[in-house]
Design an enzyme around this catalytic site. Structure first.
Site, PDB file in Angstrom:
ATOM      1  N   GLY A  15      32.789  36.410  31.817  1.00  0.00           N
ATOM      2  CA  GLY A  15      32.994  34.986  31.956  1.00  0.00           C
ATOM      3  C   GLY A  15      31.746  34.583  33.043  1.00  0.00           C
ATOM      4  N   VAL A  28      14.253  38.738  39.131  1.00  0.00           N
ATOM      5  CA  VAL A  28      12.913  38.522  38.658  1.00  0.00           C
ATOM      6  C   VAL A  28      11.771  38.679  39.840  1.00  0.00           C
ATOM      7  CG1 VAL A  28      11.296  36.954  37.151  1.00  0.00           C
ATOM      8  CG2 VAL A  28      13.806  37.481  36.573  1.00  0.00           C
ATOM      9  N   ASP A 131      37.076  34.870  40.108  1.00  0.00           N
ATOM     10  CA  ASP A 131      38.334  35.602  40.657  1.00  0.00           C
ATOM     11  C   ASP A 131      38.432  36.356  41.884  1.00  0.00           C
ATOM     12  OD1 ASP A 131      39.201  34.518  38.061  1.00  0.00           O
ATOM     13  OD2 ASP A 131      38.761  36.275  37.160  1.00  0.00           O
ATOM     14  N   MET A 173      42.498  28.787  38.346  1.00  0.00           N
ATOM     15  CA  MET A 173      42.181  30.277  37.652  1.00  0.00           C
ATOM     16  C   MET A 173      42.265  31.095  38.764  1.00  0.00           C
ATOM     17  SD  MET A 173      38.810  29.485  34.956  1.00  0.00           S
ATOM     18  CE  MET A 173      39.196  29.046  33.258  1.00  0.00           C
ATOM     19  N   ALA A 190      48.525  23.218  51.064  1.00  0.00           N
ATOM     20  CA  ALA A 190      49.554  22.990  49.997  1.00  0.00           C
ATOM     21  C   ALA A 190      50.765  23.184  50.755  1.00  0.00           C
ATOM     22  CB  ALA A 190      49.339  24.169  49.100  1.00  0.00           C
ATOM     23  N   GLU A 227      47.018  31.029  37.883  1.00  0.00           N
ATOM     24  CA  GLU A 227      47.252  31.008  36.547  1.00  0.00           C
ATOM     25  C   GLU A 227      47.972  32.449  35.926  1.00  0.00           C
ATOM     26  OE1 GLU A 227      43.926  31.405  33.965  1.00  0.00           O
ATOM     27  OE2 GLU A 227      42.903  32.758  35.106  1.00  0.00           O
ATOM     28  N   HIS A 254      38.340  25.576  33.227  1.00  0.00           N
ATOM     29  CA  HIS A 254      36.803  25.767  33.410  1.00  0.00           C
ATOM     30  C   HIS A 254      35.874  25.041  34.072  1.00  0.00           C
ATOM     31  CE1 HIS A 254      38.232  28.019  29.664  1.00  0.00           C
ATOM     32  NE2 HIS A 254      37.493  28.916  30.160  1.00  0.00           N
ATOM     33  N   ARG A 257      34.220  26.867  36.703  1.00  0.00           N
ATOM     34  CA  ARG A 257      33.437  27.786  36.514  1.00  0.00           C
ATOM     35  C   ARG A 257      31.936  27.306  36.546  1.00  0.00           C
ATOM     36  NH1 ARG A 257      35.822  31.691  32.381  1.00  0.00           N
ATOM     37  NH2 ARG A 257      33.969  31.235  31.047  1.00  0.00           N
TER      38      ARG A 257
HETATM   39  O1  F6P Z   1      37.344  35.718  34.960  1.00  0.00           O
HETATM   40  C1  F6P Z   1      36.950  34.369  35.030  1.00  0.00           C
HETATM   41  C2  F6P Z   1      37.903  33.371  34.160  1.00  0.00           C
HETATM   42  O2  F6P Z   1      37.558  32.257  34.578  1.00  0.00           O
HETATM   43  C3  F6P Z   1      39.271  33.713  34.631  1.00  0.00           C
HETATM   44  O3  F6P Z   1      39.642  33.149  35.824  1.00  0.00           O
HETATM   45  C4  F6P Z   1      40.167  33.270  33.554  1.00  0.00           C
HETATM   46  O4  F6P Z   1      41.280  33.874  33.352  1.00  0.00           O
HETATM   47  C5  F6P Z   1      39.163  33.523  32.436  1.00  0.00           C
HETATM   48  O5  F6P Z   1      37.711  34.035  33.017  1.00  0.00           O
HETATM   49  C6  F6P Z   1      38.984  32.509  31.383  1.00  0.00           C
HETATM   50  O6  F6P Z   1      38.115  33.046  30.260  1.00  0.00           O
HETATM   51  P1  F6P Z   1      37.717  32.245  28.878  1.00  0.00           P
HETATM   52  O7  F6P Z   1      36.397  31.711  29.542  1.00  0.00           O
HETATM   53  O8  F6P Z   1      37.422  33.312  27.901  1.00  0.00           O
HETATM   54  O9  F6P Z   1      38.576  31.115  28.549  1.00  0.00           O
END
Ligand code: F6P
Length: 327
Positions: A15, A28, A131, A173, A190, A227, A254, A257
């Site tokens: 990921g 680099v 994570d 996540m 929270a 999650e 996502h 990310r």
């Molecule tokens: O490991 C990073 C992560 O974003 C986790 O938090 C999540 O469970 C998983 O990857 C999601 O994976 P994918 O991008 O394959 O949906």
């Protein structure tokens, strides 16, 4: 006597995480400064198997320090799990004259490096995952940015929850770990934080906390669910049923990310990339770069993979202490 290292390869795998581009840049530039050539391997280990290799120089990594994602793409590769796949990858290293491989990713990426090293390739890993669940290191690239993204989203949710006097259930996540959820829960004040490391009781940890908060005068509520701890949708349904609260569920997914890496992730990327090149230039192999108590060093990959990472107990205690609603 240092081993003569002339050319190395870098890949990103698993990921993606914010800061991957910044670490490619660092590797680099650090290599170039030492007179070592650098190539990029695209799409992780599948690119190493197929020979999807591009030349990287100082210019090719200009203006990427602030970009999310990875310019080298990333993948999870089934074929690399096989002996045949690993032999093909090692053959690519030979074909392109690679004296070492730097792989950026998580535990799966490091297991891949270990397999590759058995074919005589020098390898170094750099931990990157939102994570923050890699045991050998306090910090993984991407965590700070992801946490800030989640906090910003939850702040926005709080605005609308407050206006409508609603309850928000937010799924964060973290895969099987609750580091991100705990951290984000602390940063957003929270009402409850549910994480896989602590078994929770819905009545005690969710219902009672909401009631206490309501009695304390609060009119909106924020429940953070890692999650790995359960489904935010199911928790939201149960809150609606038991408390007749107007509840909305948001799965951040996502979104966490992507985005431009924070200053912390850029600076960590710079240090980790620099250390990785140094380790290879010194003729070392099978190492993972890590950050421990704010200092960077490196550790044997097999040893790193055998370590276990627990929850940050201090952070959990702070959560308990501040809210006073946890047992
Ligand atoms: O490991 C990073 C992560 O974003 C986790 O938090 C999540 O469970 C998983 O990857 C999601 O994976 P994918 O991008 O394959 O949906």
């Amino acid at each position: 006597m240092e081993k003569q290292v002339k050319r190395i390869g870098i890949l990103t795998s698993g990921g993606d995480a914010p800061g991957m581009n910044a670490v490619i840049r660092s590797v680099v530039r650090s290599a170039t400064t030492r007179g070592i050539e650098c190539v990029g391997i695209r799409r992780g280990y599948s690119g190493l198997i197929s020979g999807d290799v591009i030349r990287l120089d100082s210019d090719s990594v200009s203006r990427i320090i602030n970009r999310g994602g990875t310019m080298l793409y990333t993948a999870r590769c089934e074929e690399f799990m096989t002996e045949m796949g690993q032999s093909k990858a090692a053959a690519t290293c030979k074909q392109f004259g690679l004296d070492g491989i730097v792989a950026v990713g998580g535990d799966g990426t490091f297991r891949g490096l270990l397999a590759l090293s058995k074919h005589g390739v020098s390898v170094v890993g750099i931990p990157a995952t939102i994570d923050n669940d890699i045991s050998c290191t306090d910090y993984c690239l991407g965590y700070d940015t992801a946490a800030n993204t989640a906090v910003e989203a939850i702040d926005r949710l709080r605005d609308t929850m407050q206006s409508h006097e609603r309850c928000s259930v937010v799924e964060v996540m973290g895969h099987r770990a609750g580091h991100l959820a705990l951290y984000v829960g602390l940063a957003t004040s929270a009402t409850a934080v549910l994480i896989p490391e602590k078994e929770f009781d819905f009545e005690k940890d969710v219902v009672e906390n909401i009631i206490k908060a309501r009695l304390g005068g609060r009119t909106h509520f924020m429940i953070i669910v890692a999650e790995g701890a359960g489904s935010a949708v199911e928790i939201g349904d149960k809150i609606r049923e038991e408390l007749a609260l107007d509840t909305r569920v948001t799965i951040l997914g996502h979104i966490q990310r992507g985005g431009s890496p924070s200053a912390r992730d850029r600076v960590t990327a710079a240090s980790m990339g620099y250390e990785a090149v140094k380790v290879l230039a010194e003729g070392k192999t099978n190492r993972v770069i890590r950050s421990v108590s704010g200092k960077f060093d490196n550790i044997d990959i097999a040893e790193a993979l055998n370590m276990k990472k627990g929850l940050d107990q201090e952070q959990y205690e702070v959560l308990e202490g501040i809210t006073g609603i946890y047992h």
